[in-house]
Design an enzyme around this catalytic site. Structure first.
Site, PDB file in Angstrom:
ATOM      1  N   ARG A 241       0.849  -1.189   0.000  1.00 11.32           N
ATOM      2  CA  ARG A 241       0.000   0.000   0.000  1.00 11.32           C
ATOM      3  C   ARG A 241       0.891   1.248   0.000  1.00 11.32           C
ATOM      4  O   ARG A 241       1.950   1.258   0.622  1.00 11.32           O
ATOM      5  CB  ARG A 241      -0.923   0.004   1.214  1.00 11.32           C
ATOM      6  CG  ARG A 241      -1.926  -1.142   1.205  1.00 11.32           C
ATOM      7  CD  ARG A 241      -2.833  -1.091   2.429  1.00 11.32           C
ATOM      8  NE  ARG A 241      -3.820  -2.187   2.386  1.00 11.32           N
ATOM      9  CZ  ARG A 241      -3.613  -3.388   2.913  1.00 11.32           C
ATOM     10  NH1 ARG A 241      -2.458  -3.641   3.542  1.00 11.32           N
ATOM     11  NH2 ARG A 241      -4.540  -4.320   2.823  1.00 11.32           N
ATOM     12  N   LYS A 271      -2.641  -1.701   7.429  1.00 15.58           N
ATOM     13  CA  LYS A 271      -4.039  -1.299   7.412  1.00 15.58           C
ATOM     14  C   LYS A 271      -4.835  -2.197   8.355  1.00 15.58           C
ATOM     15  O   LYS A 271      -4.630  -3.411   8.409  1.00 15.58           O
ATOM     16  CB  LYS A 271      -4.600  -1.429   6.000  1.00 15.58           C
ATOM     17  CG  LYS A 271      -6.075  -1.061   5.869  1.00 15.58           C
ATOM     18  CD  LYS A 271      -6.543  -1.242   4.433  1.00 15.58           C
ATOM     19  CE  LYS A 271      -8.025  -0.933   4.306  1.00 15.58           C
ATOM     20  NZ  LYS A 271      -8.515  -1.128   2.918  1.00 15.58           N
ATOM     21  N   HIS A 341      -2.162   3.336  -5.668  1.00 13.84           N
ATOM     22  CA  HIS A 341      -2.772   2.122  -5.113  1.00 13.84           C
ATOM     23  C   HIS A 341      -3.072   1.096  -6.207  1.00 13.84           C
ATOM     24  O   HIS A 341      -3.245  -0.094  -5.935  1.00 13.84           O
ATOM     25  CB  HIS A 341      -4.053   2.495  -4.371  1.00 13.84           C
ATOM     26  CG  HIS A 341      -4.527   1.435  -3.426  1.00 13.84           C
ATOM     27  ND1 HIS A 341      -5.327   0.384  -3.825  1.00 13.84           N
ATOM     28  CD2 HIS A 341      -4.310   1.258  -2.101  1.00 13.84           C
ATOM     29  CE1 HIS A 341      -5.587  -0.383  -2.781  1.00 13.84           C
ATOM     30  NE2 HIS A 341      -4.989   0.112  -1.735  1.00 13.84           N
ATOM     31  N   ARG A 344      -1.412  -2.520  -6.836  1.00 13.33           N
ATOM     32  CA  ARG A 344      -1.881  -3.727  -6.157  1.00 13.33           C
ATOM     33  C   ARG A 344      -2.869  -4.486  -7.049  1.00 13.33           C
ATOM     34  O   ARG A 344      -2.800  -5.710  -7.168  1.00 13.33           O
ATOM     35  CB  ARG A 344      -2.523  -3.355  -4.820  1.00 13.33           C
ATOM     36  CG  ARG A 344      -1.500  -2.805  -3.824  1.00 13.33           C
ATOM     37  CD  ARG A 344      -2.134  -2.236  -2.580  1.00 13.33           C
ATOM     38  NE  ARG A 344      -2.917  -3.203  -1.825  1.00 13.33           N
ATOM     39  CZ  ARG A 344      -2.425  -4.129  -1.029  1.00 13.33           C
ATOM     40  NH1 ARG A 344      -1.110  -4.242  -0.896  1.00 13.33           N
ATOM     41  NH2 ARG A 344      -3.220  -4.933  -0.345  1.00 13.33           N
ATOM     42  N   HIS A 373      -3.928  -9.582   2.205  1.00 10.71           N
ATOM     43  CA  HIS A 373      -5.366  -9.823   2.279  1.00 10.71           C
ATOM     44  C   HIS A 373      -5.630 -11.020   3.192  1.00 10.71           C
ATOM     45  O   HIS A 373      -5.001 -12.065   3.029  1.00 10.71           O
ATOM     46  CB  HIS A 373      -5.946 -10.126   0.896  1.00 10.71           C
ATOM     47  CG  HIS A 373      -5.935  -8.939  -0.011  1.00 10.71           C
ATOM     48  ND1 HIS A 373      -6.099  -9.039  -1.376  1.00 10.71           N
ATOM     49  CD2 HIS A 373      -5.775  -7.616   0.247  1.00 10.71           C
ATOM     50  CE1 HIS A 373      -6.042  -7.838  -1.916  1.00 10.71           C
ATOM     51  NE2 HIS A 373      -5.845  -6.967  -0.956  1.00 10.71           N
ATOM     52  N   TYR A 383      -4.173 -16.219  11.386  1.00 13.45           N
ATOM     53  CA  TYR A 383      -3.654 -16.209  10.027  1.00 13.45           C
ATOM     54  C   TYR A 383      -2.127 -16.182  10.061  1.00 13.45           C
ATOM     55  O   TYR A 383      -1.521 -15.305  10.676  1.00 13.45           O
ATOM     56  CB  TYR A 383      -4.193 -14.976   9.288  1.00 13.45           C
ATOM     57  CG  TYR A 383      -3.961 -15.015   7.803  1.00 13.45           C
ATOM     58  CD1 TYR A 383      -4.207 -16.170   7.062  1.00 13.45           C
ATOM     59  CD2 TYR A 383      -3.507 -13.881   7.136  1.00 13.45           C
ATOM     60  CE1 TYR A 383      -4.017 -16.202   5.697  1.00 13.45           C
ATOM     61  CE2 TYR A 383      -3.309 -13.897   5.771  1.00 13.45           C
ATOM     62  CZ  TYR A 383      -3.562 -15.069   5.058  1.00 13.45           C
ATOM     63  OH  TYR A 383      -3.373 -15.091   3.700  1.00 13.45           O
TER      64      TYR A 383
END
Length: 440
Positions: A241, A271, A341, A344, A373, A383
């Site tokens: 990002r 983020k 951006h 991405r 993500h 995760y």
């Protein structure tokens, strides 16, 4: 008292003669047949005569109206002849004070406050979109509908953001004109509420590899600080990002001389909500390719003395402006086609297509992991952000090889000519957007 019939019946004579009306208004009939409206009056003890025009261009009713207006001025202690001269002069000045003339005067007055690039952008946008339509009109005669017509034409070609900027610039010209006494109000002031809103949703991105390479090359050829060019290249290579790139610190890069170089972006800079930022083991790991390391090696002599990889030109402890890369893309001609951006989306699209032909079973998940993500079926804490690192590195290498196929090495980006530093930064806008914190 005169009537139209009596005036039409009046024939020329050897000498001029008068046909009188009320309150010292009369029609002077000349030997050549012309008929002139005249009015006698007394001001400050002196006898004066004032002309109201030629009959029938000025009718009897109009001549009487002029007389009555002048009598009212006399009642206020004003000399009607002087008032008429002042009005004529004001009209002449209004015709001289066209929007373009005042806009250029305003621009000359204030352009020293801006970087040259920004100042040029402003006058060029006015010359392209505003002057052809209203530039020749007196600025004091412009109305909201007329200005809206100009802005709507810009919106109709899809340049919504440009229309909004133009309204701001037109408003600034009117503010200047009001201060000089040339205009009384700003007809563009309320138009912001009726312009189209900026479109929301997916940000523009070029997802064709050939066009993407050309765009990067075009932008890197344009004028910019070497740091801005190199930031664009590293952003394209890593697909992080833009905010993560701007805040990059030198101490986040690990094993640059080893076999497994990596950029460890702290969870606190990623983020997400507070829980995400405080997550243990939540750092985002970006495998670095040889092309990315080459960018860092070129950057080190330029910014390595400070903590930030991409510092502001004015404050080494603050990251570069969030608009710097975007402005570079815009200047290269990609406004509305690609934003920072957008790299991405480009990486996701191109590499998922590549994975279908050359990839492995879980490459789609790996690509999502590279973009930080989180899969919908996973929760943040469960995760594994370090998973598939070997495959992530292979995909990163494939991406970098394809992306830089026709691009010059990073060292070339430093040697390309640039404008003066003050010409590059749009100070008034960029400084407001810089972060106030650097690295610990």
């Amino acid at each position: 008292m005169l009537s139209d019939a009596k005036i039409r019946a009046a024939k020329p004579r050897d000498k001029s003669y008068k046909l009188t009306d009320s309150h010292r208004l009369y029609l002077l009939v000349k030997p050549n047949g012309s008929k002139l409206w005249k009015w006698n009056y007394t001001y400050d003890g002196k006898q004066k005569t004032m002309a109201f025009g030629i009959y029938p261009m000025v009718t009897l009713l109009q001549a009487r109206a002029h007389r009555d207006d002048s009598r009212a001025q006399l009642g206020e202690g004003k000399d009607p002849s002087n008032e008429k001269k002042l009005k004529v002069e004001a009209n002449l000045n209004a015709s001289r004070h066209t929007f373009e003339r005042i806009a250029r005067e305003w621009h000359d007055k204030v352009k020293s406050r801006w970087a040259k690039v920004h100042a040029d952008d402003i006058i060029h946008s006015l010359a392209r979109d505003v002057f052809p339509k209203i530039g020749s009109l007196p600025i004091s005669s412009l109305t909201p509908p007329k200005i809206l017509e100009v802005l709507t034409a810009v919106e109709d070609r899809g340049a919504i953001e440009t229309a909004k900027r133009l309204r701001q610039r037109i408003s600034a010209v009117f503010t200047y004109a009001i201060a000089k006494g040339i205009a009384e109000k700003d007809p563009s002031e309320k138009l912001a509420t009726v312009l189209k809103p900026l479109p929301r949703g997916r940000q523009p991105a070029i997802t064709d590899l050939g066009r993407l390479r050309k765009m990067i090359d075009d932008a890197e050829t344009d004028y910019a600080r070497p740091v801005t060019r190199l930031a664009l290249r590293l952003l394209a290579l890593t697909a992080v990002r833009p905010s993560e790139l701007r805040g990059a610190c030198w101490n986040e890069f690990e094993d640059l001389n080893g076999d497994e170089p990596v950029w460890r972006i702290p969870a606190a800079r990623m983020k997400g909500d507070l829980e995400r930022k405080q997550e243990v083991g939540g750092d985002h790991l970006v495998p670095l390719t040889s092309q990315a390391i080459a960018v860092l090696r070129v950057l080190w002599p330029i910014t390595g003395a400070g903590p930030l990889v991409f510092p502001s030109v004015r404050h080494n402890s603050r990251p570069m402006s969030e608009n710097a890369i975007g402005y570079l893309l815009n200047r290269a001609g990609y406004h509305g086609h690609h934003v920072p951006h957008g790299f991405r989306a480009a990486f996701s699209t191109i590499m998922n297509e590549w994975a279908e032909r050359h990839g492995k079973k879980h490459d789609r998940k790996v690509i999502d992991l590279m973009l930080a993500h989180v899969p919908k079926e996973k929760v943040e804490g469960a995760y594994n952000r370090a998973a598939f690192m070997e495959r992530r590195r292979e995909i990163a290498v494939a991406w970098a090889d394809m992306l830089t196929l026709s691009l010059p090495p990073p060292a070339v980006l430093v040697s390309r000519p640039i404008a003066r530093i003050d010409d590059i930064f749009r100070t008034s806008r960029l400084e407001r957007n810089e972060l106030n914190q650097g690295c610990e």
